[in-house]
Design a protein around this motif. Structure first.
Motif, PDB file in Angstrom:
ATOM      1  N   ASN A  37       0.827  -1.366   0.010  1.00  0.00           N
ATOM      2  CA  ASN A  37      -0.027   0.012  -0.121  1.00  0.00           C
ATOM      3  C   ASN A  37       0.901   1.321   0.008  1.00  0.00           C
ATOM      4  O   ASN A  37       0.580   2.195   0.595  1.00  0.00           O
ATOM      5  CB  ASN A  37      -0.959  -0.050   1.317  1.00  0.00           C
ATOM      6  N   GLU A  38       2.019   1.121  -0.445  1.00  0.00           N
ATOM      7  CA  GLU A  38       2.955   2.383  -0.808  1.00  0.00           C
ATOM      8  C   GLU A  38       3.209   3.047   0.412  1.00  0.00           C
ATOM      9  O   GLU A  38       2.915   4.546   0.466  1.00  0.00           O
ATOM     10  CB  GLU A  38       2.244   3.372  -1.884  1.00  0.00           C
ATOM     11  N   GLY A  39       3.637   2.516   1.462  1.00  0.00           N
ATOM     12  CA  GLY A  39       3.869   3.202   2.694  1.00  0.00           C
ATOM     13  C   GLY A  39       3.073   3.328   3.738  1.00  0.00           C
ATOM     14  O   GLY A  39       3.245   3.994   4.797  1.00  0.00           O
ATOM     15  N   ILE A  40       1.908   3.189   3.693  1.00  0.00           N
ATOM     16  CA  ILE A  40       0.687   3.088   4.544  1.00  0.00           C
ATOM     17  C   ILE A  40       0.510   1.908   4.964  1.00  0.00           C
ATOM     18  O   ILE A  40      -0.339   1.028   4.111  1.00  0.00           O
ATOM     19  CB  ILE A  40      -0.545   3.998   3.899  1.00  0.00           C
ATOM     20  N   PHE A  49      16.975   1.382  -8.707  1.00  0.00           N
ATOM     21  CA  PHE A  49      16.166   2.492  -8.479  1.00  0.00           C
ATOM     22  C   PHE A  49      16.529   3.419  -7.135  1.00  0.00           C
ATOM     23  O   PHE A  49      16.948   2.774  -6.181  1.00  0.00           O
ATOM     24  CB  PHE A  49      14.801   1.917  -8.227  1.00  0.00           C
ATOM     25  N   TYR A  50      16.224   4.791  -7.140  1.00  0.00           N
ATOM     26  CA  TYR A  50      16.480   5.448  -6.220  1.00  0.00           C
ATOM     27  C   TYR A  50      15.742   6.670  -6.186  1.00  0.00           C
ATOM     28  O   TYR A  50      14.761   7.214  -7.187  1.00  0.00           O
ATOM     29  CB  TYR A  50      18.082   6.122  -6.342  1.00  0.00           C
ATOM     30  N   THR A  51      15.593   7.530  -4.990  1.00  0.00           N
ATOM     31  CA  THR A  51      14.750   8.678  -4.813  1.00  0.00           C
ATOM     32  C   THR A  51      15.804   9.891  -4.841  1.00  0.00           C
ATOM     33  O   THR A  51      16.814   9.682  -4.636  1.00  0.00           O
ATOM     34  CB  THR A  51      13.934   8.718  -3.564  1.00  0.00           C
ATOM     35  N   ASP A  52      15.141  11.063  -4.931  1.00  0.00           N
ATOM     36  CA  ASP A  52      15.928  12.360  -4.626  1.00  0.00           C
ATOM     37  C   ASP A  52      16.120  12.549  -3.223  1.00  0.00           C
ATOM     38  O   ASP A  52      15.436  12.979  -2.363  1.00  0.00           O
ATOM     39  CB  ASP A  52      15.305  13.418  -5.318  1.00  0.00           C
ATOM     40  N   THR A  53      16.952  11.750  -2.723  1.00  0.00           N
ATOM     41  CA  THR A  53      17.511  11.832  -1.363  1.00  0.00           C
ATOM     42  C   THR A  53      17.782  13.249  -0.522  1.00  0.00           C
ATOM     43  O   THR A  53      17.769  13.310   0.562  1.00  0.00           O
ATOM     44  CB  THR A  53      19.000  10.798  -1.140  1.00  0.00           C
ATOM     45  N   GLU A  70       0.546   6.043   8.308  1.00  0.00           N
ATOM     46  CA  GLU A  70       1.529   6.666   6.984  1.00  0.00           C
ATOM     47  C   GLU A  70       2.950   6.267   7.765  1.00  0.00           C
ATOM     48  O   GLU A  70       3.086   6.945   8.898  1.00  0.00           O
ATOM     49  CB  GLU A  70       1.425   7.742   6.718  1.00  0.00           C
ATOM     50  N   PHE A  71       3.706   5.603   7.247  1.00  0.00           N
ATOM     51  CA  PHE A  71       5.210   5.369   7.784  1.00  0.00           C
ATOM     52  C   PHE A  71       6.138   5.952   6.845  1.00  0.00           C
ATOM     53  O   PHE A  71       7.047   6.277   7.318  1.00  0.00           O
ATOM     54  CB  PHE A  71       5.338   3.914   7.926  1.00  0.00           C
ATOM     55  N   THR A  72       6.110   5.986   5.705  1.00  0.00           N
ATOM     56  CA  THR A  72       6.649   6.320   4.651  1.00  0.00           C
ATOM     57  C   THR A  72       6.287   6.734   3.297  1.00  0.00           C
ATOM     58  O   THR A  72       5.254   6.588   3.319  1.00  0.00           O
ATOM     59  CB  THR A  72       8.111   5.342   4.537  1.00  0.00           C
ATOM     60  N   THR A  73       7.084   7.486   2.454  1.00  0.00           N
ATOM     61  CA  THR A  73       6.401   7.684   1.350  1.00  0.00           C
ATOM     62  C   THR A  73       6.121   6.563   0.173  1.00  0.00           C
ATOM     63  O   THR A  73       7.129   5.996   0.396  1.00  0.00           O
ATOM     64  CB  THR A  73       7.342   9.153   0.465  1.00  0.00           C
ATOM     65  N   PRO A  74       5.383   6.817  -0.964  1.00  0.00           N
ATOM     66  CA  PRO A  74       5.347   5.900  -2.020  1.00  0.00           C
ATOM     67  C   PRO A  74       6.542   5.739  -2.462  1.00  0.00           C
ATOM     68  O   PRO A  74       7.044   4.612  -2.910  1.00  0.00           O
ATOM     69  CB  PRO A  74       4.132   6.643  -2.701  1.00  0.00           C
ATOM     70  N   GLN A  75       7.342   6.636  -2.651  1.00  0.00           N
ATOM     71  CA  GLN A  75       8.597   6.584  -3.447  1.00  0.00           C
ATOM     72  C   GLN A  75       9.709   5.672  -2.726  1.00  0.00           C
ATOM     73  O   GLN A  75      10.313   4.901  -3.151  1.00  0.00           O
ATOM     74  CB  GLN A  75       9.403   7.873  -3.619  1.00  0.00           C
ATOM     75  N   GLN A  76       9.728   5.996  -1.240  1.00  0.00           N
ATOM     76  CA  GLN A  76      10.626   5.290  -0.707  1.00  0.00           C
ATOM     77  C   GLN A  76      10.115   3.742  -0.469  1.00  0.00           C
ATOM     78  O   GLN A  76      10.938   2.895  -0.603  1.00  0.00           O
ATOM     79  CB  GLN A  76      10.525   5.809   0.982  1.00  0.00           C
ATOM     80  N   ALA A  77       8.678   3.487  -0.258  1.00  0.00           N
ATOM     81  CA  ALA A  77       8.429   2.001  -0.197  1.00  0.00           C
ATOM     82  C   ALA A  77       8.499   1.413  -1.523  1.00  0.00           C
ATOM     83  O   ALA A  77       8.690   0.174  -1.555  1.00  0.00           O
ATOM     84  CB  ALA A  77       6.710   2.170   0.134  1.00  0.00           C
ATOM     85  N   TYR A  78       8.453   2.131  -2.682  1.00  0.00           N
ATOM     86  CA  TYR A  78       8.787   1.493  -3.830  1.00  0.00           C
ATOM     87  C   TYR A  78      10.103   1.037  -4.019  1.00  0.00           C
ATOM     88  O   TYR A  78      10.314  -0.118  -4.795  1.00  0.00           O
ATOM     89  CB  TYR A  78       8.292   2.593  -5.200  1.00  0.00           C
ATOM     90  N   LEU A  79      11.033   1.421  -3.315  1.00  0.00           N
ATOM     91  CA  LEU A  79      12.659   0.908  -3.533  1.00  0.00           C
ATOM     92  C   LEU A  79      12.466  -0.643  -2.967  1.00  0.00           C
ATOM     93  O   LEU A  79      13.144  -1.425  -3.404  1.00  0.00           O
ATOM     94  CB  LEU A  79      13.542   1.788  -2.527  1.00  0.00           C
TER      95      LEU A  79
END
Length: 639
Positions: free
Chosen positions: A471-474, A618-622, A500-509
């Protein structure tokens, strides 16, 4: 004259005190009259799936569905009145001619063989008074009959009678009998079926069509003949009904299609003292199609495990659990709490606390990514030793291998224990431990063994925590009940709890890496052609437990196998060979009935990718991460 005076005085006194007594009884029976006026019988509660199909009936002492008078077919009224009380619409509660005839017949036979009770009196016997054949009870019955006729209309009396009377096989009331014996609503009954039901009150067990069909048909034919004689049915209707032999169903009252689920519903709503008697409609998120497929593939996997381990029946304590939820809502779509409810009602989906093995690792890596690391961060996969001579722990990888310097992506795909230990050391054990607790796990000890899966949890716990990824971080609390509807139509809606624990971007990693676990790692046998699958296998020490936690864009499935005695299931591949194929079979099964299910994960905006040495990361804008603290040495390893 004195004798005549005494006689008249005595007679007057008897009449006076008799009338006074009758008035006293009349007034004393007001509570009983009120009971029938405000008739509130026990009603069966029904549990319906998400498509309003019956999952189960739950009930107390009486199995009953209530039918309002306008639901009852006129033919049902005619059949009942014809056989039980022809003058029902003409008398005022007591049929004196019928009573006189019954007295003469009883005197002729020298015993009580026939009563002269009206339907009103029968209703009173069923709901208020005992069936004792005493004069006092008969007087009360007569007085009550008159009172009821003055209080209720004929239609109201019939409505109560047809809902209250026992009709055999555990059924109370004509609506329950129609659905139970014939699987029909009242308005779907044929004339013959109506006559069969109308014939039951006289001797419900004897005329029960599931036990004595011939007697039931004969009794119905007698009623049809009576209706024809009275001119209430035509000759053609009469002959057609005589020739009919309806199909009769011998059903269990509960009709329970998901017993572990029903137990959960009853437990969750245990705060309702009238749960089984107030006629609630409980709507659950369960999908009976999904439940059937889950049961089939689960049984297939179980037999496969038995075959692989060559278990004999006498020594077989292997069991398991399976929970299917909607990835985006947390709704429980299917649930299996064990291989055979009839042998064990213990719900392993919610109650079996077992070690979770490597299924904990995605949470370790999620915490690291949220702390600023990326899947491309390099880490040593080398041996470590902990403790002293008295308490010495030297963790190993599967196969006792060492892989040198590896990326976090590679370490999670291949479930490397040593790399994971070193990652925790890099992030900080206290931070990792606190993160594990925040996700919903409850470690019994605070030591490094928990990061390799020594902590215990029930499959339902993992159904909750794995929603962090699906569920993408939730994180979603698995939700079984959707609505509770009372007999007066009041609706209580149940909503999914979420955090909510993290962002969808972080969960996708993590999700992207768990896809590789299925494509090229230990979860290969969970692959589904044409569908993106992410997941993690888990096998605990001594092969005591086998897990697979996987999800597609729409569906999450948690599967556990293990022995009830906590013994080893054998070196037969655990989560890889036993459990992962169940996931694949299930997803393929539901796609046949629901081909519109989403098949591809959507990469959230803000997730980037780069290929290094033919490996895609894959990575995010850290730079947007809060409280980002990365050393210069570590930064060289991040894009």
């Amino acid at each position: 004259m004195p004798f005549k005076k005494i006689f008249i005085t005595s007679a007057f006194a008897i009449l006076f005190f008799g009338a006074l007594w009758i008035v006293f009884v009349w007034l004393a029976l007001q509570d009983d009259v009120s009971k029938l006026k405000n008739y509130q019988p026990q009603l069966t509660t029904q549990i319906l799936d998400r498509k309003d199909r019956l999952v189960a009936n739950i009930y107390g002492d009486q199995f009953r569905f209530y039918a309002n008078f306008d639901e009852i077919p006129p033919r049902m009224i005619e059949a009942l009145v014809a056989v039980e009380d022809t003058l029902f619409f003409e008398h005022h509660g007591i049929n004196y001619d019928a009573i006189f005839r019954a007295i003469l017949k009883n005197l002729k036979h020298g015993k009580y063989s026939e009563g002269g009770s009206t339907l009103t009196q029968q209703l009173i016997k069923n709901t208020i008074l005992t069936r004792d054949k005493t004069l006092y009870r008969k007087v009360k019955e007569a007085i009550l009959a008159i009172q009821i006729e003055l209080t209720l209309s004929k239609e109201e009396i019939l409505e109560r009678y047809l809902n209250d009377t026992f009709l055999g096989h555990g059924y109370y009331g004509v609506k329950a009998a129609a659905q139970g014996y014939f699987k029909k609503n009242l308005d779907q009954l044929t004339l013959k079926e109506i006559a069969m039901i109308a014939g039951l009150p006289r001797a419900p067990s004897f005329y029960d069509p599931t036990k004595n069909l011939d007697f039931s048909l004969s009794r119905a034919n007698n009623i049809l003949e009576r209706m024809y004689t009275l001119g209430w049915v035509s000759e053609s209707e009469y002959k057609e009904a005589l020739a009919e032999i309806p199909e009769v169903f011998n059903q269990g009252l509960a009709q329970n299609q998901a017993p572990y689920v029903v137990d959960m519903v009853v437990k969750q709503l245990s705060y309702l003292p009238d749960l089984k008697t107030a006629g609630y409609v409980i709507k659950v998120n369960l999908d009976l199609d999904y439940q059937k497929i889950a049961q089939e593939v689960f049984n297939k996997g179980y037999q496969n495990a038995i075959k692989l381990n060559r278990l004999q029946d006498k020594e077989n304590t292997l069991n398991g659990a399976m929970i299917v939820t909607h990835s985006r809502t947390g709704e429980i779509l299917a649930l299996i709490g064990g291989i055979d409810y009839n042998k064990s009602a213990f719900n392993r989906a919610t109650q079996a606390k077992r070690q979770i093995g490597s299924t904990i690792k995605p949470f370790i890596y999620q915490n690291a990514f949220d702390a600023g690391y990326s899947p491309a961060t390099m880490i040593p996969d080398v041996a470590r030793s902990f403790g002293n001579d008295e308490e010495y722990w030297r963790p190993k990888n599967a196969g006792n291998s060492f892989n040198g310097i590896v990326s976090l992506r590679y370490a999670l795909i291949h479930s490397l224990n040593l790399a994971t230990i070193n990652l925790v050391d890099m992030v900080g054990f206290d931070k990792t431990y606190n993160a594990i607790k925040s996700y919903g796990f409850n470690p019994s000890a605070k030591n490094l063994t928990i990061v390799l899966g020594s902590l215990i949890a029930a499959p339902m716990d993992l159904a909750k925590t794995y929603s962090l990824f699906s569920n993408e971080g939730i994180i979603l609390e698995p939700q079984l009940i959707s609505q509770l509807i009372s007999r007066d139509g009041k609706v209580e809606t149940f909503y999914t709890k979420q955090e909510e624990f993290t962002t969808p971007q972080q969960a996708y990693l993590v999700t992207s890496i768990l896809q590789e676990v299925v494509n090229n790692g230990t979860g290969r046998r969970a692959r589904v052609r044409g569908v993106d699958v992410a997941g993690k296998t888990g096998t605990t020490n001594n092969n005591n437990d086998a897990w697979f936690c996987g999800f597609t864009p729409d569906t999450q499935v948690i599967i556990w196998f293990g022995n009830d005695n906590n013994g080893s299931i054998g070196n037969i591949g655990g989560g890889t060979n036993i459990v992962a194929p169940i996931f694949s079979d299930f997803i393929n099964g539901i796609l046949k009935i629901d081909p519109s299910l989403k098949k591809r994960f959507v990469i959230p905006e803000g997730v980037y990718q780069k290929t290094i040495d033919k490996v895609r990361y894959f990575y995010t804008d850290t730079s947007k991460l809060p409280d980002k603290k990365i050393t210069e040495e570590e930064n060289k390893l991040i894009f």
